[in-house]
Write an enzyme that holds these catalytic residues in place. Sequence first.
Site, short mmCIF file in Angstrom:
data_model
loop_
_atom_site.label_atom_id
_atom_site.label_comp_id
_atom_site.label_asym_id
_atom_site.label_seq_id
_atom_site.Cartn_x
_atom_site.Cartn_y
_atom_site.Cartn_z
N ASP A 34 0.83 -1.20 0.00
CA ASP A 34 0.00 0.00 0.00
C ASP A 34 0.87 1.25 0.00
O ASP A 34 0.55 2.25 -0.65
CB ASP A 34 -0.92 0.02 1.23
CG ASP A 34 -2.02 -1.02 1.13
OD1 ASP A 34 -2.21 -1.56 0.03
OD2 ASP A 34 -2.68 -1.27 2.16
N PHE A 37 2.22 1.87 -3.46
CA PHE A 37 1.13 2.36 -4.31
C PHE A 37 0.87 3.85 -4.02
O PHE A 37 0.74 4.66 -4.95
CB PHE A 37 -0.14 1.55 -4.07
CG PHE A 37 -1.29 1.95 -4.95
CD1 PHE A 37 -1.48 1.37 -6.19
CD2 PHE A 37 -2.19 2.92 -4.53
CE1 PHE A 37 -2.54 1.74 -7.01
CE2 PHE A 37 -3.25 3.30 -5.34
CZ PHE A 37 -3.43 2.70 -6.58
N SER A 83 -37.47 -0.47 -8.52
CA SER A 83 -37.19 -1.35 -7.38
C SER A 83 -37.73 -2.75 -7.68
O SER A 83 -38.53 -2.95 -8.59
CB SER A 83 -37.84 -0.80 -6.12
OG SER A 83 -39.24 -0.66 -6.32
N LEU A 84 -37.29 -3.71 -6.88
CA LEU A 84 -37.73 -5.10 -7.07
C LEU A 84 -38.77 -5.47 -6.03
O LEU A 84 -38.76 -4.96 -4.90
CB LEU A 84 -36.53 -6.05 -6.93
CG LEU A 84 -35.40 -5.92 -7.96
CD1 LEU A 84 -34.31 -6.92 -7.65
CD2 LEU A 84 -35.92 -6.12 -9.37
N GLU A 114 -27.94 -13.59 -7.96
CA GLU A 114 -26.86 -12.74 -7.48
C GLU A 114 -27.13 -12.38 -6.02
O GLU A 114 -28.28 -12.21 -5.62
CB GLU A 114 -26.80 -11.43 -8.29
CG GLU A 114 -26.65 -11.63 -9.78
CD GLU A 114 -27.04 -10.38 -10.59
OE1 GLU A 114 -26.61 -10.31 -11.73
OE2 GLU A 114 -27.76 -9.52 -10.05
N LYS A 116 -27.59 -9.98 -3.00
CA LYS A 116 -28.10 -8.62 -2.90
C LYS A 116 -27.28 -7.87 -1.86
O LYS A 116 -27.45 -8.06 -0.66
CB LYS A 116 -29.58 -8.63 -2.51
CG LYS A 116 -30.26 -7.28 -2.58
CD LYS A 116 -31.75 -7.43 -2.31
CE LYS A 116 -32.46 -6.09 -2.48
NZ LYS A 116 -32.02 -5.11 -1.47
N ASP A 118 -25.92 -4.94 0.48
CA ASP A 118 -26.64 -3.90 1.23
C ASP A 118 -25.89 -2.58 1.11
O ASP A 118 -25.07 -2.22 1.96
CB ASP A 118 -26.75 -4.33 2.70
CG ASP A 118 -27.87 -3.57 3.40
OD1 ASP A 118 -28.68 -2.92 2.71
OD2 ASP A 118 -27.93 -3.63 4.64
N GLU A 174 -23.84 -1.45 -6.96
CA GLU A 174 -24.14 -1.14 -5.57
C GLU A 174 -22.86 -0.61 -4.91
O GLU A 174 -21.84 -1.31 -4.86
CB GLU A 174 -24.62 -2.39 -4.85
CG GLU A 174 -25.37 -2.11 -3.58
CD GLU A 174 -26.84 -1.75 -3.84
OE1 GLU A 174 -27.55 -1.49 -2.86
OE2 GLU A 174 -27.28 -1.73 -5.02
N TYR A 226 -23.34 -4.87 -11.61
CA TYR A 226 -24.11 -6.08 -11.90
C TYR A 226 -25.07 -5.95 -13.08
O TYR A 226 -25.79 -6.90 -13.38
CB TYR A 226 -24.91 -6.51 -10.67
CG TYR A 226 -25.77 -5.41 -10.06
CD1 TYR A 226 -26.89 -4.91 -10.71
CD2 TYR A 226 -25.45 -4.87 -8.83
CE1 TYR A 226 -27.67 -3.92 -10.16
CE2 TYR A 226 -26.23 -3.87 -8.26
CZ TYR A 226 -27.33 -3.39 -8.93
OH TYR A 226 -28.09 -2.39 -8.39
N LYS A 313 -35.38 -12.00 0.44
CA LYS A 313 -34.71 -11.39 1.60
C LYS A 313 -34.51 -12.44 2.69
O LYS A 313 -35.45 -13.13 3.08
CB LYS A 313 -35.56 -10.23 2.15
CG LYS A 313 -35.62 -8.99 1.26
CD LYS A 313 -34.29 -8.26 1.30
CE LYS A 313 -34.42 -6.84 0.80
NZ LYS A 313 -34.98 -5.91 1.76
N CYS A 407 -20.44 10.47 36.79
CA CYS A 407 -19.46 9.88 35.89
C CYS A 407 -18.88 8.62 36.52
O CYS A 407 -18.44 8.66 37.68
CB CYS A 407 -18.35 10.89 35.59
SG CYS A 407 -17.01 10.21 34.58
N CYS A 410 -14.89 9.56 37.30
CA CYS A 410 -14.43 10.60 38.24
C CYS A 410 -15.52 11.05 39.21
O CYS A 410 -15.29 11.95 40.03
CB CYS A 410 -13.88 11.80 37.47
SG CYS A 410 -15.14 12.70 36.53
N CYS A 425 -19.89 14.10 30.91
CA CYS A 425 -19.14 14.44 32.12
C CYS A 425 -18.47 15.78 31.86
O CYS A 425 -17.64 15.90 30.95
CB CYS A 425 -18.09 13.37 32.42
SG CYS A 425 -16.95 13.87 33.74
N CYS A 431 -11.08 14.29 34.34
CA CYS A 431 -11.65 12.95 34.10
C CYS A 431 -10.63 12.13 33.29
O CYS A 431 -10.34 12.46 32.13
CB CYS A 431 -12.96 13.08 33.34
SG CYS A 431 -13.82 11.50 33.13
#
Length: 669
Positions: A34, A37, A83-84, A114, A116, A118, A174, A226, A313, A407, A410, A425, A431
Site C-alpha cells: 500500500d 502504491f 425497485s424489485l 446474485e 443482494k 446492502d 451497488e 451487476y 430477503k 461519571c 471521576c 461528564c 476525568c
Amino acid sequence: MSVEEAKKEIAALSEQINYHNQKYYQESVSEISDYEFDQLLSQLIQLETDFPQLRKSDSPSQRVGGTITKNFETVTHKYPMLSLGNTYSSEDLKDFDTRVNKGLEGEAYEYVCELKFDGVALSLTYENGALIRAVTRGDGTKGDDVTANAKTIRSVPLRLTASDVPESFEVRGEVFMPNIVFEALNTQKIADGEEPLANPRNTASGTLKMQDSSVVAARKLDCYLYSLMTDRNAVPTHFEAVESLAKWGFNVSPTYKKCKGIDEVLAYIELWEEKRHELPVETDGIVIKVNSLKQQSDLGFTAKNPRWAIAYKYKAESATTRLNGVTYQVGRTGSVTPVAELEPVLLAGTTVKRASLHNANEIQRLGVRIGDQVHVEKGGEIIPKITGVDMAFRPKDSEDLHYIENCPECNTALVRYEGEANHYCPNVDGCPPQIKGRIEHFIHRKAMDIDSMGEQTIKTLFEKGLLNNISDLYDLKYEDLIDLEGFQDLSVKNLLKGIEASKQVPFEQVLFGMGIRFVGKTVAEKLAIHFKSMDALMAADFESLIAVPEIGDRIAESLIQYFGKEENQALIQKLKSSGLHFEVDESQFQTSSDVLGGKTFVISGVFEKYGRDELKSIIKDHGGKVVSSISGKLDYLVAGDKMGPSKLEKAEKLNINIISESDFEQMIN
C-alpha cells in the site's frame, strides 16, 4: 522538467497505477505494498500540480478527491431504476416462477442469481470508454449527480481500454462500505467520544452525498457492478452481460450463478444463507433474474417492478440472551455511552457479548431491566442492537433501569445539553478517560502523527503524572522516561524523535488534533484556509465563523466556547512556545496568475480538451472561483456539450456571460 517530459512521466505513472488497481480489484493480487502504491499516486499528484494543463479527467489522481459540491445536480435517468418486489418465503418464489412460466407461454428459460449487497444503487454512464456521469437511484426516475465522489471509488474504472466496449452505455451497481472499513471508522469514533455509526449501508449512503470528495475518498467506499444497459443489446443474456463487465475491468462479485430452474435457485439461496457472512460486505438477500434479455422484454413491467426479477430477503439475524448488566464508557469529549453486557450468544457467525444502548432515551424506549431475556439483532448491523424484551421471562423481582447520575470514572455529576440525547461528564480537565482520549486523538496520524507513541504508553505516562494534557508531550525528557518499566534506550529516543518531528505538522492538522468539539479534519482544514492563523481564528466572532462555507451555528458556538476558556488559551500559548505551527504556509495559496481574480465560474457539460475537474483547477490556479449554482452574481458559465438546458436557460435569463472552451482558453492565455 519540461512539459513534454512531464507528459511522458504522467502517462507512465498513470499506466502503473491503473495496472495495480486492476490487479487488486479484479484479480485480488497485490504486487506492491500500500505504501509503494501511495508513493506512485503522490508522484502523479505532484506532477499534475506542477503541470495542471496535463491533468486529465480520467487520471488516477481523481481517486483522492478534493472537489467541493454544494448542490448535487438532479439528473433524469435514461433507463428508469425500478425497485424489485421482495419476498421472504420459498413459496412466493415458486409463485413467481409460475408467473414467469405463464408469461413466457411455456418457452424454456433460466435464471441468474446474485447476492443482494446492502449498499446504495448507482448508475454509471460511459462514452467512448470514459466515465462521464455517476447518478444515484433517487426516486427511480431522477437521481443526484455524484460524479466527483464516485471517481474516488478505486474499483470504479475512469477509462476502459477494452476494444469491444460499446460507444455509449450505462452500468449499474451497488456502492458499499466494506465491513473492515466500517469497523475501523466506528473504532475511531468511539475513541473520539462520538456516537458510533449505525450500519455500513447508511454510512455508505451518507458518504456518497458528502460535499467534499476528499472526505469521500478517505472513507474507502467500494462498488460491485451487476447490470449493463445499452440502446442495442451487446449480448443476448444477462449472464453474458455480467461476464462482459468483468472482462472490461469492472468490479463484479464472483458470486453470481446461472440456474436452470427454481429448484437450483432455492439451492443457491440455501448455500449462501450462512456462507454470505464470510464476505467483506453486508448482504440482505438474493436477486433472481430471468437470464434472456429478450424474455425480460417480453415479460415487461408492472407499474413499480419488473416481472422478470424478484428479491429474496433473508430474515434478520437475531437471538435471545440474558442482559447481565449495563456498563458506561466515557469518550474523549465526555460523552457517556451505555453498553449492554450480555450472556455470550452466537449471532451471524460471531459470538456477541456486548451491544450498544446508545443513550438514556433508548434505554427508556426499550424498557430493559437487568436479568431480562432480550432480543439481539445483527441484520445489516455490524454493531449488535437490542430490539426488544421477552416479557414472559422477566424476573419478578426486577427493577426499572435508571441511567447513572455521576461519571463512572471521576464521579462528577453528569449533564445533558439541550437538544442532545447523550449525557456528558463536564470534568474536562480531571476525568482520566477524557484526558487520555484527547492525547490519543492528538497523536493520531491525521493530527500530529506521532506514531512512536501508543495507547499503552499514554496510559503509563498519565499514571506516572508525566502527561496531564497535550502540551505536556513537549516537556518530556530522556531522563523522565528511561527508568520507567518497559522503556529502553531506543524506544525512548524514537518517542522523543517523533514528538520533535510533530512540530513540523501544518496548522490545519494541529487544529484538528486539539480535539475541539465538532471540529473534525475537514472542518479544521476549512477554518485554517479561511483564517490563516490561530490568532485570527480565536479573535473571530460568531458572524465571522458562520460566514465560512459549511461552518454552522453548532461549530461556531463550540469554537467560541472553547477559546473563551482561560485554560485553553494558556494551553494554546504553551503549544506555541513549544514550536508548533499556528499559521498556514502561504505558499499553498499561491497561484500562477491573477488573470481571473475576483471572477466566478460555473462549469457545465462535456469538453474536448479538459475534464471538469481540470477546468476547476485551472480557474483556481489563475485566481478565479468555481461555484456550483447559477445566480445573478455569477460572472461566467463555461458551457460544454450536453449541458443541462435548465442551466443554459437560467443563465440567459440572468444575462450571464456564456463562454465556450476556446473562449475560456483565450481568457487565461
